[in-house]
Scaffold this motif. Structure first.
Motif, PDB file in Angstrom:
ATOM      1  N   HIS A  34      22.095 -38.861 -31.854  1.00  0.00           N
ATOM      2  CA  HIS A  34      21.857 -39.977 -32.832  1.00  0.00           C
ATOM      3  C   HIS A  34      20.426 -40.060 -33.050  1.00  0.00           C
ATOM      4  O   HIS A  34      19.801 -40.143 -31.832  1.00  0.00           O
ATOM      5  N   ASN A  37      18.860 -42.477 -30.919  1.00  0.00           N
ATOM      6  CA  ASN A  37      18.630 -42.195 -29.321  1.00  0.00           C
ATOM      7  C   ASN A  37      18.042 -40.966 -29.020  1.00  0.00           C
ATOM      8  O   ASN A  37      17.560 -41.095 -27.864  1.00  0.00           O
ATOM      9  N   ASN A 104      33.064 -42.510 -19.791  1.00  0.00           N
ATOM     10  CA  ASN A 104      32.366 -43.593 -20.457  1.00  0.00           C
ATOM     11  C   ASN A 104      30.970 -43.708 -20.122  1.00  0.00           C
ATOM     12  O   ASN A 104      30.817 -43.915 -18.814  1.00  0.00           O
ATOM     13  N   ASN A 125      25.371 -46.202 -27.915  1.00  0.00           N
ATOM     14  CA  ASN A 125      25.656 -45.628 -29.014  1.00  0.00           C
ATOM     15  C   ASN A 125      25.469 -46.548 -30.229  1.00  0.00           C
ATOM     16  O   ASN A 125      26.053 -47.551 -30.417  1.00  0.00           O
ATOM     17  N   ASP A 127      26.043 -46.171 -33.490  1.00  0.00           N
ATOM     18  CA  ASP A 127      26.885 -46.346 -34.318  1.00  0.00           C
ATOM     19  C   ASP A 127      27.733 -47.325 -34.145  1.00  0.00           C
ATOM     20  O   ASP A 127      28.302 -47.860 -34.952  1.00  0.00           O
ATOM     21  N   SER A 131      30.684 -44.751 -25.539  1.00  0.00           N
ATOM     22  CA  SER A 131      30.113 -43.603 -25.672  1.00  0.00           C
ATOM     23  C   SER A 131      30.677 -42.560 -24.644  1.00  0.00           C
ATOM     24  O   SER A 131      31.435 -43.166 -23.842  1.00  0.00           O
ATOM     25  N   ASP A 137      30.039 -38.388 -32.522  1.00  0.00           N
ATOM     26  CA  ASP A 137      29.881 -39.704 -32.809  1.00  0.00           C
ATOM     27  C   ASP A 137      29.805 -40.691 -31.471  1.00  0.00           C
ATOM     28  O   ASP A 137      30.267 -41.807 -31.822  1.00  0.00           O
ATOM     29  N   MET A 138      29.410 -40.132 -30.573  1.00  0.00           N
ATOM     30  CA  MET A 138      29.430 -40.846 -29.308  1.00  0.00           C
ATOM     31  C   MET A 138      27.704 -41.178 -28.814  1.00  0.00           C
ATOM     32  O   MET A 138      27.600 -41.597 -27.572  1.00  0.00           O
ATOM     33  N   GLY A 139      26.900 -40.815 -29.757  1.00  0.00           N
ATOM     34  CA  GLY A 139      25.569 -41.257 -29.454  1.00  0.00           C
ATOM     35  C   GLY A 139      24.946 -39.943 -29.258  1.00  0.00           C
ATOM     36  O   GLY A 139      23.556 -40.042 -29.027  1.00  0.00           O
ATOM     37  N   TRP A 141      24.761 -38.050 -25.980  1.00  0.00           N
ATOM     38  CA  TRP A 141      24.555 -37.585 -24.762  1.00  0.00           C
ATOM     39  C   TRP A 141      25.110 -36.146 -24.479  1.00  0.00           C
ATOM     40  O   TRP A 141      26.338 -35.968 -24.721  1.00  0.00           O
TER      41      TRP A 141
END
Length: 405
Positions: A34, A37, A104, A125, A127, A131, A137-139, A141
């Motif tokens: 993202h 991030n 997680n 995250n 969004d 995450s 779509d989880m940031g 990582w």
């Protein structure tokens, strides 16, 4: 500086093992990261030498092209390894610690984390809450199907094994603590399984098998597993489950009645998710099938655990509604029967320490239940293909050939 190799998504139906950058205690730009991030400093993090990392059914959704995952995304959110570098702000985790990494990603500081809802951390995250490593779509990582990975918020997140030699002996069980075992247990626990319960588990993939084993640990009197693949049902029977082949039978209630004497169970678990299929010989994909069927066969005031993955965007769906995660669910039936539904990612940290103790003291045999199967990093593409074909195995990648020599 050491190199790093990892499994990357290479377009629908494909993964590849490629060279990537050695991790730093900062989140650099890359596929799926993202924009907000990029450049995020992680002096609260550690570098982990990955000892085992598992292929998950959730990874398969991306690899099949059923999400908006970008090509080049480094996969893998089930990580176990040894800490080899610690950030300036890490106080309690030490170099040499052997650890399980919850899938997680959680900061430990926000309201959600303080309430132990680490699956919906508010700070990792940009969004939306929640995450995970290596997931769309989880940031952004970076995933852990690799030789080395960076893990943020180490003091809060990591579960340290008390004895390294013992952990090495039980590695195939302990590697399941990062996701699949807590996820299966969460499905059973949130379905209200207790001593004497009758339980139906939809799906005999690894999560379904983990949920079935967890239901047994919680004292269920009968655990029934339904699936379309005979090999997976045979695996469920290997540790004492009753089974229903949904390819041969399209009336689930009738099959449950043959086993229990009544067409309903106390609790049900959806371990399938949005790529569900209808029942019967000519069944096609029907994403609401499992949700509707478990409402149908769960008694009034029963509980439904739903660890199976559902998404907000499914570009491979058969209709426009399903592409947006809108399914034809008989919610009125669940309402009329007074059902309790529990959904969402599993808050791993609520369960992993207790499940660790269950493994170390011989109460849980999760590796046997899910048929843990070691492969090398180079064999990962073959593992993905075999898993996608319905193999009754949980593939465990050994990036440094520590266990597969």
């Amino acid at each position: 500086m050491a190199g790093n190799r990892a499994v990357a998504y290479a377009g629908a139906g494909n993964v590849e093992v490629k060279d990537i950058d050695y991790p730093e205690l900062i989140l650099r730009d890359g596929p799926g990261v993202h924009p907000l991030n990029i450049g995020r400093k992680c002096e609260h993090g550690v570098i982990v030498k990955v000892m085992t990392t598992n292929i998950c059914g959730s990874d398969q959704h991306m690899v099949r092209g059923r999400t908006t995952a970008p090509e080049g995304l480094i996969l893998g959110h089930e990580i176990t390894g040894e800490v080899i570098e610690t950030g300036r702000d890490v106080e309690f985790i030490k170099k040499g610690d052997m650890v399980s990494v919850p899938f997680n990603i959680a900061c430990g500081r926000c309201q959600s984390c303080k309430e132990q809802n680490t699956h919906v951390c508010l700070n990792v995250n940009p969004d939306r809450p929640g995450s995970a490593y290596g997931y769309v779509d989880m940031g952004g990582w970076v995933g852990g199907q690799s030789e080395y990975v960076m893990v943020p918020y180490a003091d809060f997140q990591l579960l340290t094994f008390p004895d390294k030699e013992q952990a090495m002996d039980k590695i195939l069980d302990l590697t399941m603590l990062s996701d699949i075992f807590p996820t299966g247990f969460h499905g059973a626990y949130s379905a209200g399984v207790k001593p004497g319960s009758s339980v139906y588990v939809a799906g005999a993939g690894p999560v379904g098998l983990a949920a079935a084993h967890s239901a047994q640990l919680l004292g269920a009197s009968v655990v029934i597993v339904g699936d379309l693949i005979s090999e997976r049902l045979e695996q469920a029977r290997s540790f004492g489950c009753e089974t229903i082949n949904l390819r041969d039978h399209d009336n689930l209630g009738e099959q449950i009645e043959q086993i229990l004497g009544v067409p309903e169970v106390d609790s049900a678990i959806d371990a399938v998710g949005f790529e569900a299929s209808g029942h019967g010989q000519d069944a096609e994909e029907a994403p609401a099938t499992v949700l509707n069927s478990i409402m149908d066969v769960t008694r009034a005031a029963g509980q439904l655990g739903i660890p199976g993955l559902y998404v907000t965007e499914d570009p491979g769906a058969a209709d426009k509604a399903a592409m947006q995660g809108s399914l034809s669910i008989r919610f009125g039936l669940g309402w009329a029967k007074g059902h309790t539904f529990v959904t969402g990612q599993t808050p791993v940290m609520q369960y992993h320490r207790s499940l660790l103790n269950s493994i170390l003291h011989g109460k849980a045999n999760i590796a046997k239940a899910v048929n843990a199967t070691l492969i090398s990093l180079d064999e990962a593409p073959l593992g993905y293909n075999e898993f996608d074909s319905g193999a009754a195995k949980k593939f465990v990648i050994d990036p440094h050939n520590m266990f597969t020599k």
